[in-house]
Design an enzyme around this catalytic site. Sequence first.
Site, PDB file in Angstrom:
ATOM      1  N   LYS A  98     -34.514 -82.724  16.808  1.00  0.00           N
ATOM      2  CA  LYS A  98     -34.174 -81.675  15.840  1.00  0.00           C
ATOM      3  C   LYS A  98     -34.473 -80.268  16.375  1.00  0.00           C
ATOM      4  O   LYS A  98     -33.868 -79.300  15.948  1.00  0.00           O
ATOM      5  CB  LYS A  98     -34.958 -81.901  14.546  1.00  0.00           C
ATOM      6  CG  LYS A  98     -34.548 -81.017  13.394  1.00  0.00           C
ATOM      7  CD  LYS A  98     -35.272 -81.432  12.125  1.00  0.00           C
ATOM      8  CE  LYS A  98     -34.923 -80.513  10.966  1.00  0.00           C
ATOM      9  NZ  LYS A  98     -33.517 -80.611  10.572  1.00  0.00           N
ATOM     10  N   GLY A 153     -49.786 -84.637  24.303  1.00  0.00           N
ATOM     11  CA  GLY A 153     -48.781 -83.679  23.838  1.00  0.00           C
ATOM     12  C   GLY A 153     -47.809 -84.288  22.845  1.00  0.00           C
ATOM     13  O   GLY A 153     -46.845 -83.635  22.449  1.00  0.00           O
ATOM     14  N   HIS A 160     -41.097 -93.363  20.451  1.00  0.00           N
ATOM     15  CA  HIS A 160     -39.895 -92.629  20.863  1.00  0.00           C
ATOM     16  C   HIS A 160     -39.984 -92.249  22.337  1.00  0.00           C
ATOM     17  O   HIS A 160     -41.025 -91.826  22.822  1.00  0.00           O
ATOM     18  CB  HIS A 160     -39.683 -91.373  20.011  1.00  0.00           C
ATOM     19  CG  HIS A 160     -40.832 -90.419  20.021  1.00  0.00           C
ATOM     20  ND1 HIS A 160     -42.009 -90.640  19.338  1.00  0.00           N
ATOM     21  CD2 HIS A 160     -40.985 -89.211  20.637  1.00  0.00           C
ATOM     22  CE1 HIS A 160     -42.841 -89.629  19.531  1.00  0.00           C
ATOM     23  NE2 HIS A 160     -42.246 -88.744  20.327  1.00  0.00           N
ATOM     24  N   GLN A 162     -37.970 -89.846  25.132  1.00  0.00           N
ATOM     25  CA  GLN A 162     -37.073 -88.685  25.056  1.00  0.00           C
ATOM     26  C   GLN A 162     -36.308 -88.467  26.363  1.00  0.00           C
ATOM     27  O   GLN A 162     -36.757 -88.910  27.427  1.00  0.00           O
ATOM     28  CB  GLN A 162     -37.891 -87.427  24.757  1.00  0.00           C
ATOM     29  CG  GLN A 162     -38.819 -87.615  23.576  1.00  0.00           C
ATOM     30  CD  GLN A 162     -39.470 -86.323  23.149  1.00  0.00           C
ATOM     31  OE1 GLN A 162     -38.806 -85.324  22.919  1.00  0.00           O
ATOM     32  NE2 GLN A 162     -40.777 -86.341  23.018  1.00  0.00           N
ATOM     33  N   ASN A 283     -46.704 -81.485  27.592  1.00  0.00           N
ATOM     34  CA  ASN A 283     -46.390 -82.913  27.458  1.00  0.00           C
ATOM     35  C   ASN A 283     -45.865 -83.406  28.809  1.00  0.00           C
ATOM     36  O   ASN A 283     -46.047 -82.752  29.843  1.00  0.00           O
ATOM     37  CB  ASN A 283     -45.442 -83.158  26.280  1.00  0.00           C
ATOM     38  CG  ASN A 283     -44.029 -82.661  26.527  1.00  0.00           C
ATOM     39  OD1 ASN A 283     -43.635 -82.366  27.652  1.00  0.00           O
ATOM     40  ND2 ASN A 283     -43.250 -82.565  25.474  1.00  0.00           N
ATOM     41  N   ALA A 284     -45.211 -84.562  28.808  1.00  0.00           N
ATOM     42  CA  ALA A 284     -44.798 -85.207  30.063  1.00  0.00           C
ATOM     43  C   ALA A 284     -43.949 -84.300  30.953  1.00  0.00           C
ATOM     44  O   ALA A 284     -44.068 -84.346  32.184  1.00  0.00           O
ATOM     45  CB  ALA A 284     -44.025 -86.488  29.742  1.00  0.00           C
ATOM     46  N   THR A 285     -43.101 -83.480  30.354  1.00  0.00           N
ATOM     47  CA  THR A 285     -42.194 -82.665  31.172  1.00  0.00           C
ATOM     48  C   THR A 285     -42.992 -81.732  32.097  1.00  0.00           C
ATOM     49  O   THR A 285     -42.593 -81.485  33.224  1.00  0.00           O
ATOM     50  CB  THR A 285     -41.243 -81.834  30.280  1.00  0.00           C
ATOM     51  OG1 THR A 285     -42.034 -81.105  29.341  1.00  0.00           O
ATOM     52  CG2 THR A 285     -40.272 -82.721  29.528  1.00  0.00           C
TER      53      THR A 285
HETATM   54  P1  AMP Z   1     -43.431 -85.670  20.700  1.00  0.00           P
HETATM   55  O1  AMP Z   1     -43.853 -84.288  20.282  1.00  0.00           O
HETATM   56  O2  AMP Z   1     -43.543 -85.952  22.140  1.00  0.00           O
HETATM   57  O3  AMP Z   1     -44.115 -86.725  19.855  1.00  0.00           O
HETATM   58  O4  AMP Z   1     -41.897 -85.792  20.390  1.00  0.00           O
HETATM   59  C1  AMP Z   1     -41.389 -85.769  19.070  1.00  0.00           C
HETATM   60  C2  AMP Z   1     -40.187 -84.891  19.039  1.00  0.00           C
HETATM   61  O5  AMP Z   1     -39.527 -85.084  17.789  1.00  0.00           O
HETATM   62  C3  AMP Z   1     -40.523 -83.415  19.115  1.00  0.00           C
HETATM   63  O6  AMP Z   1     -39.987 -82.903  20.326  1.00  0.00           O
HETATM   64  C4  AMP Z   1     -39.846 -82.794  17.896  1.00  0.00           C
HETATM   65  O7  AMP Z   1     -39.095 -81.660  18.259  1.00  0.00           O
HETATM   66  C5  AMP Z   1     -38.933 -83.869  17.409  1.00  0.00           C
HETATM   67  N1  AMP Z   1     -38.760 -83.893  15.949  1.00  0.00           N
HETATM   68  C6  AMP Z   1     -39.636 -83.498  15.004  1.00  0.00           C
HETATM   69  N2  AMP Z   1     -39.107 -83.708  13.766  1.00  0.00           N
HETATM   70  C7  AMP Z   1     -37.890 -84.251  13.949  1.00  0.00           C
HETATM   71  C8  AMP Z   1     -36.841 -84.706  13.075  1.00  0.00           C
HETATM   72  N3  AMP Z   1     -36.949 -84.618  11.743  1.00  0.00           N
HETATM   73  N4  AMP Z   1     -35.728 -85.234  13.633  1.00  0.00           N
HETATM   74  C9  AMP Z   1     -35.602 -85.319  14.968  1.00  0.00           C
HETATM   75  N5  AMP Z   1     -36.533 -84.902  15.842  1.00  0.00           N
HETATM   76  C10 AMP Z   1     -37.656 -84.378  15.353  1.00  0.00           C
END
Ligand code: AMP
Length: 329
Positions: A98, A153, A160, A162, A283-285
């Site tokens: 998002k 991070g 998930h 990414q 984070n990982a990146t």
């Molecule tokens: P992380 O921060 O590594 O746990 O990755 C989670 C990711 O989900 C972050 O990069 C957020 O930008 C993304 N995120 C947060 N809320 C939403 C949402 N409602 N829909 C899709 N992605 C989201």
Amino acid sequence: MFRRPSLPANFPELLTKTFESAVKSGDLIYTESTQESATDNGVDVRYTFAPALAKKPTKEDNAADEKTEKPKFNPFEKPDPKLMLVPDFGDYSLVLNKYAIVPNHFMCISKKVIPQTAPLTPNDLEHSYAALQAAQSDGTKYIGFFNCGPNSGASVDHKHIQFIQLPKGFKPFPESVIKAKGRDYKPGQQPLSSERVPYAHYIVPWEAEWAEEDAEADNDAEVPIEDPVAEELGFKFSTVLSRVLTELRVNDAPSISYNVVFTDKWLMAVPRSKESYKGISINATGTVGLLLAKSQEQLDLYKEETPLKVLTELGYVKPIEEEHPEYDY
Ligand code: AMP
């Protein structure tokens, strides 16, 4: 019958179209940024300067929910249909992030609610590998990444993985490690690392690369090259995960935190000691040199202290070979 996970051939097109329409409708917040290339000790670094990023919900926002005893919001339990790319990809869905800083940032999320702290399974890895391949089918290069644990991070506690496009001209350092030492690597051996990088990191090659090269050398381009299957990906991942756990154990880490980054050629894991350093959270990146700065101060701090030093603060100093314990974990 066993079937490899597959995605529609037009996946890159689907990604771009869904991304563009979600930005247009306001369902996806795309933050424009500027980029700057650098090197540190011969390691490629790319700074992304995105001051508007401060608006994105952080781990602290989620923690605030905890303090006020609001149930923690899980955005991946029912993903936003406007961000949905592929609802049924085996046990996963593919959805857009998002809050994107690069176009087409997408994620492979488990359909079931599984904590992000659970280790990656062979099934997770195989589907992630297939998603990466599908995104790359138009020639664009991607990396996949996974943030695991309180110091990694990560901000959402639902499994998930990414995917983002690699910036043009950027060569993540594991690439040169694989070029130099990957061909001799045998599954089960100690993972590889870069002499240029002072923090603990563990790299394993996927085999597909050598198979491709060998087929080309034989002028046998007709031979179909199979992508690595779940068991092979899982076995290689287990060798880096056990090194991560050893490093955390010998350093008396109170919790299990690490980052994973992968391409279609290699996977790297980095154990984490801290989530942030002087207000910079990575984070990982970041562990491959893709460094985000949300303010001019953060950008200056990276440059003054140097990226590899900041990353070493957030991880662990790479152990000297002889200090390795007899066994991992
Ligand atoms: P992380 O921060 O590594 O746990 O990755 C989670 C990711 O989900 C972050 O990069 C957020 O930008 C993304 N995120 C947060 N809320 C939403 C949402 N409602 N829909 C899709 N992605 C989201």
